[in-house]
Design an enzyme around this catalytic site. Structure first.
Site, PDB file in Angstrom:
ATOM      1  N   ARG A 119       0.848  -1.195   0.000  1.00 43.19           N
ATOM      2  CA  ARG A 119       0.000   0.000   0.000  1.00 43.19           C
ATOM      3  C   ARG A 119       0.883   1.244   0.000  1.00 43.19           C
ATOM      4  O   ARG A 119       2.010   1.223   0.490  1.00 43.19           O
ATOM      5  CB  ARG A 119      -0.908  -0.006   1.229  1.00 43.19           C
ATOM      6  N   LYS A 184       4.725 -11.356   9.232  1.00 45.90           N
ATOM      7  CA  LYS A 184       3.928 -11.178   8.013  1.00 45.90           C
ATOM      8  C   LYS A 184       4.235 -12.276   6.991  1.00 45.90           C
ATOM      9  O   LYS A 184       5.388 -12.509   6.639  1.00 45.90           O
ATOM     10  CB  LYS A 184       4.227  -9.795   7.415  1.00 45.90           C
ATOM     11  N   ARG A 320      -1.509  -0.635  14.045  1.00 46.66           N
ATOM     12  CA  ARG A 320      -0.269  -1.108  14.671  1.00 46.66           C
ATOM     13  C   ARG A 320      -0.572  -1.540  16.091  1.00 46.66           C
ATOM     14  O   ARG A 320      -1.354  -0.885  16.792  1.00 46.66           O
ATOM     15  CB  ARG A 320       0.781   0.010  14.729  1.00 46.66           C
TER      16      ARG A 320
HETATM   17  P1  ATP Z   1      -0.341  -1.540   6.643  1.00 44.99           P
HETATM   18  O1  ATP Z   1      -0.986  -2.047   5.410  1.00 44.99           O
HETATM   19  O2  ATP Z   1      -1.109  -1.826   7.880  1.00 44.99           O
HETATM   20  O3  ATP Z   1       0.082  -0.113   6.583  1.00 44.99           O
HETATM   21  P2  ATP Z   1       2.330  -2.684   6.138  1.00 44.99           P
HETATM   22  O4  ATP Z   1       3.383  -1.821   6.691  1.00 44.99           O
HETATM   23  O5  ATP Z   1       2.541  -4.144   6.283  1.00 44.99           O
HETATM   24  O6  ATP Z   1       0.944  -2.425   6.855  1.00 44.99           O
HETATM   25  P3  ATP Z   1       1.789  -2.958   3.277  1.00 44.99           P
HETATM   26  O7  ATP Z   1       1.660  -1.891   2.281  1.00 44.99           O
HETATM   27  O8  ATP Z   1       0.624  -3.854   3.509  1.00 44.99           O
HETATM   28  O9  ATP Z   1       2.222  -2.258   4.637  1.00 44.99           O
HETATM   29  O10 ATP Z   1       3.017  -3.901   2.869  1.00 44.99           O
HETATM   30  C1  ATP Z   1       4.283  -3.361   2.595  1.00 44.99           C
HETATM   31  C2  ATP Z   1       5.234  -3.752   3.726  1.00 44.99           C
HETATM   32  O11 ATP Z   1       5.349  -5.169   3.817  1.00 44.99           O
HETATM   33  C3  ATP Z   1       6.662  -3.279   3.491  1.00 44.99           C
HETATM   34  O12 ATP Z   1       6.825  -1.982   3.942  1.00 44.99           O
HETATM   35  C4  ATP Z   1       7.494  -4.303   4.277  1.00 44.99           C
HETATM   36  O13 ATP Z   1       7.564  -3.941   5.635  1.00 44.99           O
HETATM   37  C5  ATP Z   1       6.668  -5.555   4.200  1.00 44.99           C
HETATM   38  N1  ATP Z   1       7.150  -6.514   3.184  1.00 44.99           N
HETATM   39  C6  ATP Z   1       7.692  -6.286   1.973  1.00 44.99           C
HETATM   40  N2  ATP Z   1       7.946  -7.432   1.336  1.00 44.99           N
HETATM   41  C7  ATP Z   1       7.543  -8.430   2.161  1.00 44.99           C
HETATM   42  C8  ATP Z   1       7.537  -9.850   2.078  1.00 44.99           C
HETATM   43  N3  ATP Z   1       7.960 -10.508   1.008  1.00 44.99           N
HETATM   44  N4  ATP Z   1       7.056 -10.530   3.142  1.00 44.99           N
HETATM   45  C9  ATP Z   1       6.594  -9.917   4.245  1.00 44.99           C
HETATM   46  N5  ATP Z   1       6.572  -8.575   4.377  1.00 44.99           N
HETATM   47  C10 ATP Z   1       7.039  -7.845   3.348  1.00 44.99           C
END
Ligand code: ATP
Length: 332
Positions: A119, A184, A320
């Site tokens: 996102r 994640k 968070r």
């Molecule tokens: P939110 O959507 O709640 O803001 P988020 O920080 O997880 O949470 P997303 O946009 O859903 O944001 O996902 C991007 C984030 O996921 C990246 O900033 C990184 O921290 C994490 N990420 C990137 N690649 C991977 C992967 N292969 N596996 C797990 N996490 C990853």
């Protein structure tokens, strides 16, 4: 966008068992010289494949690998076409830039992405062969308004598929991420575009970690895991797993289109990792703290704050957990 050359395909298939193969053996199997083998291996590394070369033993992939098999996937899922490519900038970008080209349910899968996104443009790390990287096209005749809550439906389809495949401890974080043991495991990115006349295009992107080395994941900015690390030693049948998910996702989207979010509320709640937990919501610069009380019938997050129960909706909100230090009461 790139596909593997027939020679690269043959080489990856030879190395796919994760065992060492000597340069001589590879050369013989591919009908090429030792020098050409080195060139081919270099090409694979450029694609992001981790290939180890150990003198006296030969060459091996860091992980056994099952390449995407478009014929097998198509046969297993039927219906709209399933496309597979080796490398693409982002499967969502590719689909979004050609919206008129797709049939409802059509899928694009990639072995790797060079510019995978989460996102708000955050990076999604997607090394070669280590994930399910999938975008699926859908169209909602009722328009953008009817798409509310859709990313929750995708999360439910993903979590239920994995539980059905025998993986426990699946959890969803509102609105769109899959976690296991606080790490994640997958990200979901739903993108939309309105069509004149009232309907809308949807591109649903999912990245699920299957098997990734620490090195491949070193630029990930939060705790992460993969299916392989959740069940060490268990073989992941990549194409079969992907086919199962596509089938479940298409079915969930049909249900959502006909009945809305109602059939998914309880199913989502079963995976809600923050239910009754203290959290912080990030809304741009603003921070709101409270306790999660589940989701409402539109998929909005219900948060109990000092001023009562409030609903939060929208793609710009991040949830968070409260830092442990904030939760410790003075008496503890
Ligand atoms: P939110 O959507 O709640 O803001 P988020 O920080 O997880 O949470 P997303 O946009 O859903 O944001 O996902 C991007 C984030 O996921 C990246 O900033 C990184 O921290 C994490 N990420 C990137 N690649 C991977 C992967 N292969 N596996 C797990 N996490 C990853």
């Amino acid at each position: 966008m790139r596909r593997l050359t027939p020679r690269q395909q043959a080489l990856v298939q030879l190395l796919a068992d994760g065992e060492f193969h000597s340069g001589e053996q590879i050369g013989e199997r591919l009908g090429i010289s030792r020098a050409a083998v080195s060139q081919q291996l270099k090409g694979l590394r450029t694609l992001g494949l981790e290939v180890f070369s150990v003198s006296g033993r030969g060459h091996a992939l860091a992980h056994p690998l099952e390449l995407l098999d478009p014929a097998l996937l198509q046969q297993a899922v039927g219906g709209a076409p399933v496309h597979c490519v080796a490398v693409v900038d982002s499967t969502n970008d590719y689909m979004m830039s050609r919206l008129a080209d797709w049939r409802k349910g059509e899928c694009l899968l990639a072995e790797s992405q060079t510019a995978g996104r989460g996102r708000r443009g955050r990076q999604w790390v997607s090394p070669f062969g280590g994930q399910m990287i999938l975008s699926l096209y859908w169209r909602l005749e009722q328009g953008l308004g009817a798409a509310m809550g859709l990313s929750l439906v995708v999360g439910v389809a993903l979590a239920e598929t994995l539980v059905h495949e025998g993986y426990d401890h699946m959890g969803l974080k509102w609105p769109n991420d899959l976690y296991s043991h606080g790490q994640k495991l997958a990200g979901i990115l739903v993108e939309m575009s309105a069509i004149a006349g009232g309907s809308c295009h949807l591109v649903i992107g999912v990245g699920l970690n299957l098997a990734m080395s620490l090195q491949q994941g070193e630029s990930i900015t939060q705790a992460w895991s993969s299916l392989e690390s959740l069940a060490p030693g268990r073989k992941i049948e990549r194409n079969r797993l992907i086919a199962a998910f596509i089938g479940n996702l298409r079915q969930a989207l049909e249900t959502f289109e006909q009945q809305g979010l109602a059939p998914f509320i309880e199913r989502w709640a079963a995976f809600d990792i923050y239910r009754n937990q203290p959290v912080q919501l990030l809304l741009g610069e603003e921070r709101v703290t409270g306790t999660v009380r589940g989701i409402d019938e539109q998929g909005g997050l219900l948060l109990e704050t000092e001023t009562g129960l409030h609903t939060y909706v929208g793609g710009e909100i991040s949830l968070r957990p409260m830092l442990e230090s904030c939760r410790i009461s003075p008496s503890e």
